[in-house]
Motif scaffolding. Structure first.
Motif, short mmCIF file in Angstrom:
data_model
loop_
_atom_site.label_atom_id
_atom_site.label_comp_id
_atom_site.label_asym_id
_atom_site.label_seq_id
_atom_site.Cartn_x
_atom_site.Cartn_y
_atom_site.Cartn_z
N GLN A 237 0.83 -1.21 0.00
CA GLN A 237 0.00 0.00 0.00
C GLN A 237 0.87 1.27 0.00
N TRP A 238 1.93 1.26 0.78
CA TRP A 238 2.76 2.45 0.99
C TRP A 238 3.51 2.89 -0.27
N LEU A 239 3.85 1.93 -1.16
CA LEU A 239 4.62 2.29 -2.35
C LEU A 239 3.84 3.18 -3.33
N THR A 244 4.25 8.44 -6.06
CA THR A 244 3.63 9.70 -6.49
C THR A 244 4.30 10.90 -5.84
N ASN A 245 4.72 10.78 -4.58
CA ASN A 245 5.33 11.91 -3.87
C ASN A 245 6.80 12.08 -4.16
N VAL A 246 7.56 11.00 -4.16
CA VAL A 246 9.01 11.10 -4.33
C VAL A 246 9.40 11.28 -5.80
N ILE A 253 0.74 4.65 -12.86
CA ILE A 253 2.13 4.16 -12.89
C ILE A 253 2.55 3.71 -11.50
N ALA A 254 2.16 4.46 -10.47
CA ALA A 254 2.49 4.08 -9.09
C ALA A 254 1.86 2.73 -8.75
N GLY A 255 0.61 2.52 -9.17
CA GLY A 255 -0.06 1.24 -8.94
C GLY A 255 0.64 0.10 -9.66
N LEU A 256 1.13 0.36 -10.86
CA LEU A 256 1.85 -0.65 -11.63
C LEU A 256 3.14 -1.06 -10.91
N ALA A 396 12.95 0.97 -8.27
CA ALA A 396 11.93 -0.02 -8.63
C ALA A 396 12.51 -1.42 -8.70
N VAL A 397 13.70 -1.55 -9.28
CA VAL A 397 14.34 -2.88 -9.40
C VAL A 397 14.70 -3.42 -8.02
N LEU A 398 15.21 -2.55 -7.15
CA LEU A 398 15.58 -2.99 -5.80
C LEU A 398 14.35 -3.43 -5.01
N THR A 399 13.24 -2.71 -5.15
CA THR A 399 12.01 -3.13 -4.45
C THR A 399 11.48 -4.44 -5.02
#
Length: 497
Positions: A237-239, A244-246, A253-256, A396-399
């Motif tokens: 949920q937090w990502l 969107t903020n960072v 895109i954030a949801g993806l 994104a890759v690290l997450t």
């Protein structure tokens, strides 16, 4: 010689995994639904109310894992799962009659029960498989975590279709109706196709049933699961607001990106089960914690701009400043001190999406014409600027990698349970699930307080880093204790090397 797998075990595993996937999709339903209702002005709920609606199902599902795990040990998983699916479907359908926040919150308490399907499925799956197959079976079952990504990916598109892209907003009620219908169909399939089976010891008193919870090992496993599952649910949920903020991405895109984190983590859980069977759960968990420490350490570095003193220019002899130019200082004696002036931002050649920090340096005069200076006195100060953009694609890759690592870890934690508590998998698995689920409820709240207190979005990664280190340290401490007890000569060698 390995014990054979009972007839019908794989069918029960398939039904358990499918049911758990649907339960997990229902459990995380509010993440998409509440956002849609507020964004489209259907309900004017405050941020506090939205936070509660996101958290209520997670809390219900977490708390109910222990009692349902106990019931699974006592009565077997078949009818417990059927009842759970039907009880979840009713409040999901009753969302159709929502007129206020209170009604929606009450129904969220009801369908949040879906999250407890994990404890039922763990106990019911475990009882069908011999020890050498436990890790694989529980890992395959745990792949039902992917239900979170199913909701994240499919629900927004379905809502746009049903509401004709917002032209008929009341048609949102079609989605919870479909969810409810699917849960009822799953309950019917379970009732007709599954075969009930209970652990060998199923006639214990409540005191005997709860006795394993006094074992510190249960709470240690719970802490491991708080990290690999609780933080996983929280970040799912937090990502979205993080991106969107960072990084200023759109909500889609954030949801993806959030789905890319959660989907592989669920699917790879089966691999974690196989690895735990082959290499041992403890060895796998050491790797999980090590990777978690490294990735959290990399991700906790915020986007930042740091200014630091750099190399300056000092007077080689005393004298009086005659003139200060953009790139040099001229003394009355004729002595000239050249320096590197600041370059205009438009002339800087910086990467637009750097992976590593970028450094720029320049010099600024600290004297003016007419100033008398002594030998070695500072004429020009140096300035160094270090700029770190925290590249979005690297992030994104690290997450994504972290999601996979935690997916392996989720299966490994549950490999421990039938090894140490073969006749109490339901109650112990339920308690470990409660602790992990509460992580999913409390971590977003904690992340919010950390963000408010530090002003850093990366403060959530700092917390995850500390938690990973604690888990690694505790497991290392336990291993050393075991070695001292059973093989002191090996323990001495390990400690001296």
């Amino acid at each position: 010689m390995n014990e054979s797998i009972p007839t019908g075990a794989h069918r029960v595993l398939f039904l358990n995994t499918l049911a758990f996937t649907l339960c997990f999709a229902a459990w995380t339903f509010n993440g998409v639904m509440v956002t849609y209702l507020v964004d489209n002005g259907i309900y004017n709920w405050s941020q506090v109310e939205i936070g509660w609606l996101l958290g209520i199902p997670i809390l219900t599902g977490s708390i109910m894992r222990l009692p349902l795990g106990i019931m699974t040990d006592k009565y077997g998983g078949k009818w417990i799962f059927v009842g759970l699916l039907l009880l979840t479907a009713l409040p999901m359908y009753l969302l159709n009659f929502t007129e206020s926040f209170n009604w929606y919150a009450l129904m969220s308490f009801g369908f949040g029960l879906a999250g407890a399907g994990f404890a039922v499925g763990i106990g019911y799956t475990s009882v069908w498989y011999p020890k050498h197959w436990q890790g694989r079976a529980l890992g395959i079952f745990g792949a039902g975590n992917a239900g979170a990504a199913i909701t994240t990916l499919l629900a927004p598109t379905a809502l746009n279709y049903f509401t004709e892209n917002g032209q008929n907003p009341e048609a949102w009620k079609t989605l919870p109706t479909i969810y409810a219908a699917v849960l009822v169909v799953m309950a019917a399939l379970f009732a007709f196709l599954a075969k009930n089976k209970k652990p060998l010891v199923s006639t214990r008193t409540m005191a005997e049933t709860l006795k394993p919870l006094g074992n510190i090992r249960v709470w240690r496993f719970g802490l491991y699961y708080f990290l690999v599952f609780g933080c996983f649910v929280a970040l799912s949920q937090w990502l979205v607001p993080y991106f969107t903020n960072v990084y200023g991405t759109s909500l889609v895109i954030a949801g993806l990106f959030a789905s890319l984190f959660s989907l592989p983590s669920g699917v790879v859980r089966a691999l974690g089960g196989w690895m735990s069977d082959k290499f041992g759960a403890r060895k796998v968990m050491f790797g999980v914690f090590a990777w978690s420490i490294v990735i959290a350490a990399l991700l906790m570095i915020p986007k930042m701009e740091i200014f630091s003193p750099g190399k300056g220019v000092n007077a080689v002899q005393k004298g009086v400043v005659a003139e200060v130019k953009p790139n040099e200082i001229i003394m009355e004696s004729g002595k000239v001190y050249p320096f590197a002036g600041k370059i205009a931002e438009s002339d800087l050649t910086l990467d637009k999406a750097p992976i590593l920090p970028q450094k720029t340096s320049w010099q600024e005069p600290v004297v003016k014409p007419g100033d008398r200076v002594e030998k070695k006195e500072l004429l020009v100060k140096g300035v160094t600027r270090i700029n770190f953009e925290a590249n979005m694609w690297v992030f994104a890759v690290l997450t994504l990698i972290l999601g996979i690592v935690w997916g392996i870890g989720k299966a490994s934690v549950y490999k421990f349970i039938p090894d140490y508590f073969p006749n109490e998998v339901g109650v112990v698995g339920g308690m470990v699930g409660v602790i992990g689920g509460l992580g999913g409820f409390f971590c977003p709240i904690l992340f919010g307080y950390l963000l408010e207190g530090t002003g850093l979005w990366t403060s959530s990664w700092m917390f995850i880093l500390v938690l990973s280190i604690v888990c690694y340290w505790w497991m290392s401490k336990v291993v050393k204790s075991i070695l001292r007890r059973h093989a002191p000569e090996i323990s001495d060698k390990i400690e001296h090397h």
